[in-house]
Design a protein around this motif. Sequence first.
Motif, PDB file in Angstrom:
ATOM      1  N   SER A 113      -5.448   7.708   4.533  1.00  0.00           N
ATOM      2  CA  SER A 113      -5.615   6.969   4.567  1.00  0.00           C
ATOM      3  C   SER A 113      -4.772   5.968   3.456  1.00  0.00           C
ATOM      4  CB  SER A 113      -7.292   6.549   4.047  1.00  0.00           C
ATOM      5  OG  SER A 113      -7.615   4.926   3.608  1.00  0.00           O
ATOM      6  N   TYR A 114      -4.841   4.411   3.450  1.00  0.00           N
ATOM      7  CA  TYR A 114      -3.552   3.733   1.973  1.00  0.00           C
ATOM      8  C   TYR A 114      -4.714   3.443   1.185  1.00  0.00           C
ATOM      9  CZ  TYR A 114       0.160   4.637   5.474  1.00  0.00           C
ATOM     10  OH  TYR A 114       0.307   5.029   6.266  1.00  0.00           O
ATOM     11  N   VAL A 115      -4.242   2.977  -0.419  1.00  0.00           N
ATOM     12  CA  VAL A 115      -4.392   2.479  -1.900  1.00  0.00           C
ATOM     13  C   VAL A 115      -3.697   1.824  -1.667  1.00  0.00           C
ATOM     14  CG1 VAL A 115      -5.803   4.555  -2.108  1.00  0.00           C
ATOM     15  CG2 VAL A 115      -3.158   4.838  -2.940  1.00  0.00           C
ATOM     16  N   LYS A 116      -4.257   0.956  -3.272  1.00  0.00           N
ATOM     17  CA  LYS A 116      -3.137   0.045  -3.174  1.00  0.00           C
ATOM     18  C   LYS A 116      -1.845   0.356  -3.900  1.00  0.00           C
ATOM     19  CE  LYS A 116      -7.178  -3.631  -3.710  1.00  0.00           C
ATOM     20  NZ  LYS A 116      -7.502  -4.251  -4.583  1.00  0.00           N
ATOM     21  N   SER A 117      -0.171  -0.399  -4.068  1.00  0.00           N
ATOM     22  CA  SER A 117       0.370   0.287  -4.444  1.00  0.00           C
ATOM     23  C   SER A 117       0.259  -0.025  -6.268  1.00  0.00           C
ATOM     24  CB  SER A 117       2.179  -0.064  -4.407  1.00  0.00           C
ATOM     25  OG  SER A 117       1.830  -1.820  -4.314  1.00  0.00           O
ATOM     26  N   VAL A 118       0.722   0.703  -6.751  1.00  0.00           N
ATOM     27  CA  VAL A 118       0.883   0.407  -8.145  1.00  0.00           C
ATOM     28  C   VAL A 118       1.251  -1.038  -8.175  1.00  0.00           C
ATOM     29  CG1 VAL A 118       1.921   0.738 -10.965  1.00  0.00           C
ATOM     30  CG2 VAL A 118       1.856   2.826  -8.851  1.00  0.00           C
ATOM     31  N   GLN A 119       2.134  -1.687  -8.393  1.00  0.00           N
ATOM     32  CA  GLN A 119       2.751  -2.919  -8.192  1.00  0.00           C
ATOM     33  C   GLN A 119       1.456  -3.513  -7.570  1.00  0.00           C
ATOM     34  OE1 GLN A 119       4.953  -1.383  -6.815  1.00  0.00           O
ATOM     35  NE2 GLN A 119       6.234  -0.503  -8.529  1.00  0.00           N
ATOM     36  N   SER A 120       1.116  -3.687  -6.529  1.00  0.00           N
ATOM     37  CA  SER A 120      -0.275  -4.684  -6.074  1.00  0.00           C
ATOM     38  C   SER A 120      -0.949  -5.016  -7.363  1.00  0.00           C
ATOM     39  CB  SER A 120      -0.734  -3.855  -4.850  1.00  0.00           C
ATOM     40  OG  SER A 120       0.255  -4.661  -3.787  1.00  0.00           O
ATOM     41  N   VAL A 121      -1.429  -3.235  -7.828  1.00  0.00           N
ATOM     42  CA  VAL A 121      -2.424  -3.534  -8.581  1.00  0.00           C
ATOM     43  C   VAL A 121      -2.252  -4.335 -10.055  1.00  0.00           C
ATOM     44  CG1 VAL A 121      -3.535  -1.889 -10.524  1.00  0.00           C
ATOM     45  CG2 VAL A 121      -3.238  -0.944  -8.141  1.00  0.00           C
ATOM     46  N   ILE A 122      -0.942  -4.156 -10.644  1.00  0.00           N
ATOM     47  CA  ILE A 122      -0.450  -4.631 -11.497  1.00  0.00           C
ATOM     48  C   ILE A 122      -0.591  -5.895 -11.516  1.00  0.00           C
ATOM     49  CG2 ILE A 122       1.841  -5.642 -12.703  1.00  0.00           C
ATOM     50  CD1 ILE A 122       2.643  -2.180 -12.374  1.00  0.00           C
ATOM     51  N   TYR A 123      -0.221  -7.058 -10.011  1.00  0.00           N
ATOM     52  CA  TYR A 123       0.286  -8.447  -9.911  1.00  0.00           C
ATOM     53  C   TYR A 123      -1.483  -8.743  -9.898  1.00  0.00           C
ATOM     54  CZ  TYR A 123       4.870  -7.824  -8.440  1.00  0.00           C
ATOM     55  OH  TYR A 123       5.939  -7.830  -7.686  1.00  0.00           O
ATOM     56  N   CYS A 151       0.954  -1.442  -0.427  1.00  0.00           N
ATOM     57  CA  CYS A 151       0.093   0.419  -0.205  1.00  0.00           C
ATOM     58  C   CYS A 151       0.661   1.284  -0.139  1.00  0.00           C
ATOM     59  CB  CYS A 151      -0.752   0.464   1.285  1.00  0.00           C
ATOM     60  SG  CYS A 151      -2.082  -0.944   1.483  1.00  0.00           S
ATOM     61  N   THR A 152       0.515   2.153  -0.340  1.00  0.00           N
ATOM     62  CA  THR A 152       0.811   3.778  -0.060  1.00  0.00           C
ATOM     63  C   THR A 152       0.478   4.478  -0.369  1.00  0.00           C
ATOM     64  OG1 THR A 152      -0.081   4.368  -2.642  1.00  0.00           O
ATOM     65  CG2 THR A 152       2.125   3.242  -2.396  1.00  0.00           C
ATOM     66  N   PRO A 153       0.393   6.069   1.012  1.00  0.00           N
ATOM     67  CA  PRO A 153      -0.666   6.675   1.183  1.00  0.00           C
ATOM     68  C   PRO A 153      -1.197   6.977  -0.572  1.00  0.00           C
ATOM     69  CG  PRO A 153       2.191   7.085   1.884  1.00  0.00           C
ATOM     70  CD  PRO A 153       1.986   6.181   0.679  1.00  0.00           C
ATOM     71  N   CYS A 154      -2.941   7.916   0.342  1.00  0.00           N
ATOM     72  CA  CYS A 154      -3.482   7.887  -0.659  1.00  0.00           C
ATOM     73  C   CYS A 154      -3.196   9.432  -1.623  1.00  0.00           C
ATOM     74  CB  CYS A 154      -4.960   7.747  -0.003  1.00  0.00           C
ATOM     75  SG  CYS A 154      -6.480   7.977  -0.876  1.00  0.00           S
ATOM     76  N   PRO A 155      -3.233   9.653  -2.775  1.00  0.00           N
ATOM     77  CA  PRO A 155      -3.550  10.732  -2.608  1.00  0.00           C
ATOM     78  C   PRO A 155      -4.121  11.182  -3.149  1.00  0.00           C
ATOM     79  CG  PRO A 155      -2.961   9.057  -4.993  1.00  0.00           C
ATOM     80  CD  PRO A 155      -3.530   7.887  -3.804  1.00  0.00           C
ATOM     81  N   TYR A 156      -5.739  10.878  -3.320  1.00  0.00           N
ATOM     82  CA  TYR A 156      -6.792  11.399  -3.223  1.00  0.00           C
ATOM     83  C   TYR A 156      -6.852  12.105  -1.423  1.00  0.00           C
ATOM     84  CZ  TYR A 156      -6.925   8.184  -7.185  1.00  0.00           C
ATOM     85  OH  TYR A 156      -6.629   7.706  -8.305  1.00  0.00           O
ATOM     86  N   CYS A 157      -6.581  11.326  -0.671  1.00  0.00           N
ATOM     87  CA  CYS A 157      -7.457  12.459   0.594  1.00  0.00           C
ATOM     88  C   CYS A 157      -5.970  12.722   1.177  1.00  0.00           C
ATOM     89  CB  CYS A 157      -8.004  11.745   1.560  1.00  0.00           C
ATOM     90  SG  CYS A 157      -6.951   9.673   2.143  1.00  0.00           S
ATOM     91  N   HIS A 158      -4.841  12.583   1.089  1.00  0.00           N
ATOM     92  CA  HIS A 158      -3.610  13.866   1.305  1.00  0.00           C
ATOM     93  C   HIS A 158      -2.706  12.393   2.443  1.00  0.00           C
ATOM     94  CE1 HIS A 158      -4.189  16.490  -1.748  1.00  0.00           C
ATOM     95  NE2 HIS A 158      -6.086  16.507  -1.165  1.00  0.00           N
ATOM     96  N   GLY A 159      -3.049  11.359   2.360  1.00  0.00           N
ATOM     97  CA  GLY A 159      -2.512  10.705   3.036  1.00  0.00           C
ATOM     98  C   GLY A 159      -3.511   9.942   4.346  1.00  0.00           C
TER      99      GLY A 159
END
Length: 87
Positions: A11-21, A1-9
């Motif tokens: 919460s967390y969202v899936k990382s780019v690598q997780s989405v690719i997997y 996970c990475t800090p959420c860019p939508y709510c400015h951190g």
Amino acid sequence: CTPCPYCHGASYVKSVQSVIYEILADARKQRNRQDSGKDLTLRVNPEVANELKARTNTYLSELEQTLDTSVLVSSDVSLHSSQFDIQ
């Protein structure tokens, strides 16, 4: 996970690598249902598109090999970072 860019951190969202997997896992499930040789379009968030198109990894070639067809990666800013669509 990475800090959420939508709510400015807040919460967390899936990382780019997780989405690719997830995309690769979905492709493995679909491989027998797709018409072999039919080109596909993969719509993803721009961050995911950049990672898929990077020359430093083999995600796109692995995806094409799994689906047995060429895949056009389309960057779509309207998609949430964890959304994707294979057409």
